[in-house]
Design a protein around this motif. Structure first.
Motif, PDB file in Angstrom:
ATOM      1  N   ARG A 175     -50.310 -40.230 -85.040  1.00  0.00           N
ATOM      2  CA  ARG A 175     -51.586 -39.818 -85.616  1.00  0.00           C
ATOM      3  C   ARG A 175     -52.781 -40.044 -84.697  1.00  0.00           C
ATOM      4  O   ARG A 175     -53.918 -39.911 -85.120  1.00  0.00           O
ATOM      5  N   THR A 176     -52.518 -40.403 -83.450  1.00  0.00           N
ATOM      6  CA  THR A 176     -53.606 -40.625 -82.496  1.00  0.00           C
ATOM      7  C   THR A 176     -53.442 -39.671 -81.318  1.00  0.00           C
ATOM      8  O   THR A 176     -52.453 -39.740 -80.584  1.00  0.00           O
ATOM      9  N   ASN A 177     -54.417 -38.795 -81.140  1.00  0.00           N
ATOM     10  CA  ASN A 177     -54.340 -37.789 -80.083  1.00  0.00           C
ATOM     11  C   ASN A 177     -55.154 -38.152 -78.847  1.00  0.00           C
ATOM     12  O   ASN A 177     -55.102 -37.442 -77.846  1.00  0.00           O
ATOM     13  N   ASP A 178     -55.918 -39.229 -78.915  1.00  0.00           N
ATOM     14  CA  ASP A 178     -56.755 -39.629 -77.789  1.00  0.00           C
ATOM     15  C   ASP A 178     -55.882 -40.188 -76.669  1.00  0.00           C
ATOM     16  O   ASP A 178     -55.156 -41.173 -76.859  1.00  0.00           O
ATOM     17  N   SER A 179     -55.959 -39.585 -75.498  1.00  0.00           N
ATOM     18  CA  SER A 179     -55.099 -39.996 -74.380  1.00  0.00           C
ATOM     19  C   SER A 179     -55.424 -41.397 -73.869  1.00  0.00           C
ATOM     20  O   SER A 179     -54.620 -42.001 -73.161  1.00  0.00           O
ATOM     21  N   ARG A 180     -56.579 -41.934 -74.239  1.00  0.00           N
ATOM     22  CA  ARG A 180     -56.943 -43.284 -73.802  1.00  0.00           C
ATOM     23  C   ARG A 180     -56.228 -44.356 -74.606  1.00  0.00           C
ATOM     24  O   ARG A 180     -56.180 -45.513 -74.194  1.00  0.00           O
ATOM     25  N   ALA A 181     -55.672 -43.979 -75.745  1.00  0.00           N
ATOM     26  CA  ALA A 181     -55.036 -44.957 -76.627  1.00  0.00           C
ATOM     27  C   ALA A 181     -53.544 -45.063 -76.344  1.00  0.00           C
ATOM     28  O   ALA A 181     -52.849 -44.053 -76.197  1.00  0.00           O
ATOM     29  N   THR A 182     -53.062 -46.276 -76.236  1.00  0.00           N
ATOM     30  CA  THR A 182     -51.628 -46.530 -76.078  1.00  0.00           C
ATOM     31  C   THR A 182     -51.199 -47.577 -77.090  1.00  0.00           C
ATOM     32  O   THR A 182     -52.000 -48.414 -77.518  1.00  0.00           O
ATOM     33  N   PHE A 183     -49.915 -47.538 -77.453  1.00  0.00           N
ATOM     34  CA  PHE A 183     -49.388 -48.439 -78.472  1.00  0.00           C
ATOM     35  C   PHE A 183     -48.048 -48.990 -78.020  1.00  0.00           C
ATOM     36  O   PHE A 183     -47.279 -48.298 -77.345  1.00  0.00           O
ATOM     37  N   ALA A 184     -47.771 -50.230 -78.398  1.00  0.00           N
ATOM     38  CA  ALA A 184     -46.504 -50.848 -78.013  1.00  0.00           C
ATOM     39  C   ALA A 184     -46.108 -51.884 -79.045  1.00  0.00           C
ATOM     40  O   ALA A 184     -46.968 -52.519 -79.680  1.00  0.00           O
ATOM     41  N   VAL A 185     -44.799 -52.057 -79.212  1.00  0.00           N
ATOM     42  CA  VAL A 185     -44.276 -53.115 -80.075  1.00  0.00           C
ATOM     43  C   VAL A 185     -44.397 -54.435 -79.328  1.00  0.00           C
ATOM     44  O   VAL A 185     -43.928 -54.560 -78.193  1.00  0.00           O
ATOM     45  N   ALA A 186     -45.051 -55.398 -79.941  1.00  0.00           N
ATOM     46  CA  ALA A 186     -45.237 -56.702 -79.296  1.00  0.00           C
ATOM     47  C   ALA A 186     -45.566 -57.751 -80.344  1.00  0.00           C
ATOM     48  O   ALA A 186     -46.141 -57.441 -81.391  1.00  0.00           O
ATOM     49  N   ASP A 187     -45.210 -58.981 -80.044  1.00  0.00           N
ATOM     50  CA  ASP A 187     -45.540 -60.127 -80.884  1.00  0.00           C
ATOM     51  C   ASP A 187     -46.922 -60.630 -80.470  1.00  0.00           C
ATOM     52  O   ASP A 187     -47.141 -60.957 -79.301  1.00  0.00           O
ATOM     53  N   GLY A 188     -47.851 -60.696 -81.413  1.00  0.00           N
ATOM     54  CA  GLY A 188     -49.200 -61.143 -81.109  1.00  0.00           C
ATOM     55  C   GLY A 188     -49.288 -62.578 -80.645  1.00  0.00           C
ATOM     56  O   GLY A 188     -50.339 -63.026 -80.180  1.00  0.00           O
ATOM     57  N   GLN A 189     -48.194 -63.317 -80.771  1.00  0.00           N
ATOM     58  CA  GLN A 189     -48.175 -64.693 -80.295  1.00  0.00           C
ATOM     59  C   GLN A 189     -47.566 -64.808 -78.900  1.00  0.00           C
ATOM     60  O   GLN A 189     -47.520 -65.904 -78.340  1.00  0.00           O
ATOM     61  N   ALA A 190     -47.110 -63.681 -78.347  1.00  0.00           N
ATOM     62  CA  ALA A 190     -46.475 -63.708 -77.020  1.00  0.00           C
ATOM     63  C   ALA A 190     -46.531 -62.322 -76.390  1.00  0.00           C
ATOM     64  O   ALA A 190     -45.551 -61.585 -76.388  1.00  0.00           O
ATOM     65  N   PHE A 191     -47.680 -61.946 -75.860  1.00  0.00           N
ATOM     66  CA  PHE A 191     -47.823 -60.659 -75.197  1.00  0.00           C
ATOM     67  C   PHE A 191     -47.082 -60.660 -73.861  1.00  0.00           C
ATOM     68  O   PHE A 191     -46.946 -61.700 -73.212  1.00  0.00           O
ATOM     69  N   THR A 192     -46.642 -59.478 -73.451  1.00  0.00           N
ATOM     70  CA  THR A 192     -45.961 -59.352 -72.156  1.00  0.00           C
ATOM     71  C   THR A 192     -46.921 -58.910 -71.050  1.00  0.00           C
ATOM     72  O   THR A 192     -46.533 -58.879 -69.888  1.00  0.00           O
ATOM     73  N   PRO A 215     -53.041 -70.799 -83.591  1.00  0.00           N
ATOM     74  CA  PRO A 215     -53.653 -71.213 -82.315  1.00  0.00           C
ATOM     75  C   PRO A 215     -53.018 -70.515 -81.114  1.00  0.00           C
ATOM     76  O   PRO A 215     -53.720 -70.136 -80.160  1.00  0.00           O
ATOM     77  N   ARG A 216     -51.711 -70.326 -81.159  1.00  0.00           N
ATOM     78  CA  ARG A 216     -51.034 -69.635 -80.062  1.00  0.00           C
ATOM     79  C   ARG A 216     -51.479 -68.179 -79.985  1.00  0.00           C
ATOM     80  O   ARG A 216     -51.670 -67.634 -78.892  1.00  0.00           O
ATOM     81  N   ALA A 217     -51.659 -67.539 -81.136  1.00  0.00           N
ATOM     82  CA  ALA A 217     -52.095 -66.141 -81.148  1.00  0.00           C
ATOM     83  C   ALA A 217     -53.488 -66.000 -80.542  1.00  0.00           C
ATOM     84  O   ALA A 217     -53.748 -65.076 -79.758  1.00  0.00           O
ATOM     85  N   VAL A 218     -54.394 -66.912 -80.895  1.00  0.00           N
ATOM     86  CA  VAL A 218     -55.746 -66.857 -80.329  1.00  0.00           C
ATOM     87  C   VAL A 218     -55.693 -67.132 -78.828  1.00  0.00           C
ATOM     88  O   VAL A 218     -56.379 -66.478 -78.040  1.00  0.00           O
TER      89      VAL A 218
END
Length: 202
Positions: free
Chosen positions: A15-32, A54-57
């Motif tokens: 539902r997002t057509n803007d080429s600047r936007a990207t999406f990925a599956v990730a845990d908010g407590q441990a970004f890659t 605290p880890r997420a922040v």
């Protein structure tokens, strides 16, 4: 955009057509992603659901450049989240003492000072918290009531645990106490607490 749910990420991509936007599956407590990748990181209505807040922040802080912004917003579950407030007040009126008075530790941050302290304790600077109030309009009582009948949230689990007779009693009591307008619609307020802070320069 990151989310732990692949279904949600697929939905966003479709539902997002803007080429600047990207999406990925990730845990908010441990970004890659690498350190200091982004100018801004915001956790929207999800921080209270994370086991290690605290880890997420700290992770948001890690991936934001020095001088950048880290923010979040969480529902005001104990205050002006009126859809739920009316529900739980009615539950308590019908079954006094049925609700555990202890606050789930995960939801303790859903107030201004605990939310601000979570960000200050991470080492973030210029911490600010403010309320965001949004109108939630239900076209009629069924529009309000039906979301409580399916799902896994505490209110939905409570409704599912009731006998048919007790569920109908809860429904009828809610119908008689909610602020219904002349056209049958119900206007309530949904409040979120928003926090923003700045990543310090080294």
């Amino acid at each position: 955009g990151f989310d732990i749910s692949e279904t949600y990420i697929d939905y966003a991509r479709e539902r997002t057509n803007d080429s600047r936007a990207t999406f990925a599956v990730a845990d908010g407590q441990a970004f890659t992603c690498a350190d200091a990748t982004y100018d801004v990181a915001v956790a929207g209505l999800c921080l209270s659901a994370m086991p290690d807040q605290p880890r997420a922040v700290a992770e948001m802080m890690r991936v934001v450049k020095p001088g950048g912004i880290v923010g979040a917003y969480v529902w005001d579950f104990g205050g002006k989240m009126q859809m739920l407030t009316h529900f739980w007040e009615t539950v308590e009126a019908l079954d006094p003492g049925s609700q555990d008075s202890d606050i789930d530790p995960q939801f303790a941050i859903c107030k201004p000072e605990p939310l601000a302290e979570l960000f200050r304790s991470a080492g973030l600077h210029d911490v600010e918290v403010r309320a965001i109030d949004a109108p939630t309009v239900f076209k009629d009582f069924d529009d309000y009531w039906n979301p409580f009948l399916t799902g896994k949230a505490p209110a939905q689990q409570h409704t599912a645990s009731l006998s048919t007779e007790r569920r109908e009693l809860l429904r009828d009591r809610l119908r008689s106490t909610l602020p219904v307008s002349r056209n049958g619609s119900i206007l309530l307020i949904a409040r979120a607490w928003a926090v923003k802070a700045r990543v310090p320069h080294a």
